[in-house]
Enzyme design. Structure first.
Site, short mmCIF file in Angstrom:
data_model
loop_
_atom_site.label_atom_id
_atom_site.label_comp_id
_atom_site.label_asym_id
_atom_site.label_seq_id
_atom_site.Cartn_x
_atom_site.Cartn_y
_atom_site.Cartn_z
N ASP A 1 0.84 -1.21 0.00
CA ASP A 1 0.00 0.00 0.00
C ASP A 1 0.87 1.25 0.00
OD1 ASP A 1 -2.58 1.40 2.18
OD2 ASP A 1 -2.32 1.45 0.00
N LYS B 1 2.91 3.47 -5.67
CA LYS B 1 2.35 2.48 -6.61
C LYS B 1 3.41 2.01 -7.62
CE LYS B 1 -0.81 3.44 -3.97
NZ LYS B 1 -0.75 2.64 -2.69
N ASP C 1 -3.16 -3.05 -2.52
CA ASP C 1 -4.22 -2.05 -2.57
C ASP C 1 -4.05 -1.19 -3.82
OD1 ASP C 1 -5.23 0.86 -0.62
OD2 ASP C 1 -6.44 -0.58 -1.75
N ASN C 2 -5.14 -0.57 -4.28
CA ASN C 2 -5.08 0.46 -5.33
C ASN C 2 -4.65 -0.03 -6.70
OD1 ASN C 2 -3.59 2.08 -2.67
ND2 ASN C 2 -5.64 2.66 -3.35
N GLU D 1 -11.41 4.09 -1.33
CA GLU D 1 -11.88 4.39 0.03
C GLU D 1 -12.77 5.64 0.06
OE1 GLU D 1 -8.74 3.63 -0.73
OE2 GLU D 1 -7.35 5.19 -0.20
O1 LIG Z 1 2.53 8.97 -0.81
C1 LIG Z 1 3.59 8.70 -0.32
C2 LIG Z 1 4.07 7.26 -0.31
S1 LIG Z 1 3.12 6.29 0.75
C3 LIG Z 1 1.47 6.51 0.30
C4 LIG Z 1 1.14 5.61 -0.86
N1 LIG Z 1 -0.32 5.51 -1.06
C5 LIG Z 1 -0.90 6.28 -1.96
O2 LIG Z 1 -0.26 7.08 -2.62
C6 LIG Z 1 -2.40 6.16 -2.14
C7 LIG Z 1 -3.05 7.14 -2.90
C8 LIG Z 1 -4.45 7.07 -3.08
C9 LIG Z 1 -5.15 8.09 -3.88
C10 LIG Z 1 -4.75 9.43 -3.84
C11 LIG Z 1 -5.40 10.39 -4.59
C12 LIG Z 1 -6.48 10.02 -5.40
F1 LIG Z 1 -7.13 10.95 -6.12
C13 LIG Z 1 -6.88 8.70 -5.45
C14 LIG Z 1 -6.22 7.74 -4.70
C15 LIG Z 1 -5.19 6.04 -2.47
C16 LIG Z 1 -4.53 5.07 -1.72
O3 LIG Z 1 -5.23 4.07 -1.11
C17 LIG Z 1 -3.14 5.13 -1.55
O4 LIG Z 1 -2.55 4.14 -0.82
C18 LIG Z 1 4.42 9.81 0.22
C19 LIG Z 1 3.97 11.12 0.08
C20 LIG Z 1 4.73 12.15 0.55
C21 LIG Z 1 5.92 11.87 1.17
O5 LIG Z 1 6.70 12.90 1.68
C22 LIG Z 1 6.35 10.57 1.31
O6 LIG Z 1 7.54 10.38 1.96
C23 LIG Z 1 5.60 9.54 0.86
MG LIG Z 2 -3.96 2.50 -0.54
#
Ligand SMILES: O=C(CSCCNC(=O)c1cc(-c2ccc(F)cc2)cc(O)c1O)c1ccc(O)c(O)c1
Ligand SMILES: [Mg+2]
Length: 214
Positions: free
Chosen positions: A141, A144, A169-170, A199
Site C-alpha cells: 500500500d 504504486k 491495494d489500489n 476508500e
Molecule cells: O505517498 C507517499 C508514499 S506512501 C502513500 C502511498 N499511497 C498512496 O499514494 C495512495 C493514494 C491514493 C489516492 C490518492 C489520490 C487520489 F485521487 C486517489 C487515490 C489512495 C490510496 O489508497 C493510496 O494508498 C508519500 C507522500 C509524501 C511523502 O513525503 C512521502 O515520503 C511519501
Molecule cells: Mg492504498
C-alpha cells in the site's frame, strides 16, 4: 502553524475512540474520513476484504509496505494471534509519528514494529534485522510504482515462501498496471482480483491477492 491532515485524523481518534479498543479506532478514522476529510486509508469497504484475507491466511508474520496513519496496520494487527508479528515500513517520518500514536491508542504496540525508511533499503535487511525468515502475508500500500520492483526484490531476498500471500491495494486507482500485468501473467503467482471502490468514494478500485507458488 496549521495542523496537518494526519494530525487532525489522530485528534479524531483520541477524541472519539476508546484506548485499547482497535474497532473503535477503525470506526473513528472511517467516520472522520467519510464526514470530515478524505484520507488515503484502505477504508471500510476494502478493509472488510483485507480482514477476510488476513483471517484466511492467519499469518504468523506480516509485512506492510506503506503505513500512512496506521489504519490498515490496526485492521491487520487486531486479527493476529498472540505471538504473531507485523512489521510495517513507512518512508515519511511525519506519517510514521502519527501512525505510532494511532497504533498505541489501539493498544497494539506489542504486535507491531514500525520501521521508518524506504522499502527498497529495508527488504534486503529483514532477515538479519528482525529475525524474520519469510512472510506469510505482505500488504502492499505504498508508492504504486514500487509494487513491482519491491515484489521482485522480495523474491530475490528469499523472504517469500511457497504459499506466501501478497495483497495489493489500489491496483485500479491510482493503479499499478505493471505490477498487475506481472502477477497475473507470471507462472509463479496465482492471482485473484477483489473488485471494490476507492476508500470513501464511488470510484472503482480493488485489491489483488497473489499467492507465491515458489
Ligand atoms: O505517498 C507517499 C508514499 S506512501 C502513500 C502511498 N499511497 C498512496 O499514494 C495512495 C493514494 C491514493 C489516492 C490518492 C489520490 C487520489 F485521487 C486517489 C487515490 C489512495 C490510496 O489508497 C493510496 O494508498 C508519500 C507522500 C509524501 C511523502 O513525503 C512521502 O515520503 C511519501
Ligand atoms: Mg492504498
Amino acid at each position: 502553524t496549521r495542523s496537518t491532515r494526519p494530525q487532525r485524523l489522530l485528534g479524531a481518534v483520541q477524541k472519539n475512540a476508546t484506548r485499547g479498543d482497535p474497532c473503535s479506532v477503525i470506526q473513528a478514522i472511517d467516520h472522520f474520513c467519510r464526514n470530515k476529510e478524505w484520507a488515503m486509508n484502505v477504508g471500510d469497504e476494502k478493509g472488510c476484504i483485507l480482514d477476510a484475507v488476513v483471517s484466511e491466511v492467519n499469518p504468523a508474520t506480516v509485512l506492510e509496505l506503506g503505513t500512512y496513519c496506521g489504519y490498515s496496520t490496526v485492521r491487520i494487527a487486531r486479527l493476529l494471534p498472540p505471538d504473531a508479528k507485523l512489521i510495517t515500513l513507512e518512508f515519511n517520518p511525519d506519517f510514521a509519528a502519527i501512525a505510532r500514536q494511532v497504533i498505541a491508542w489501539a493498544g497494539l504496540e506489542e504486535k507491531v514494529q514500525l520501521v521508518e525508511g524506504a522499502s527498497g533499503d529495508w527488504i534486503p535487511r529483514m532477515k538479519e534485522q528482525f529475525g524474520v525468515k519469510t512472510f506469510d502475508l505482505v500488504f502492499l500500500d505504498h508508492w504504486k510504482d514500487r509494487y513491482l520492483p519491491d515484489t521482485k526484490l522480495m523474491e530475490e531476498c528469499g523472504i517469500l515462501r511457497k504459499g506466501s500471500v501478497l495483497l495489493a491495494d489500489n491496483v485500479i486507482c491510482p493503479g499499478t498496471p505493471d505490477y498487475l500485468e506481472f502477477v497475473r501473467n507470471s507462472p509463479r503467482y496465482e492471482s485473484q482480483y477483489f473488485k471494490s471502490h476507492l476508500e470513501y468514494t464511488k470510484v472503482e478500485d480493488g485489491l489483488e491477492k497473489s499467492v507465491f507458488l515458489g
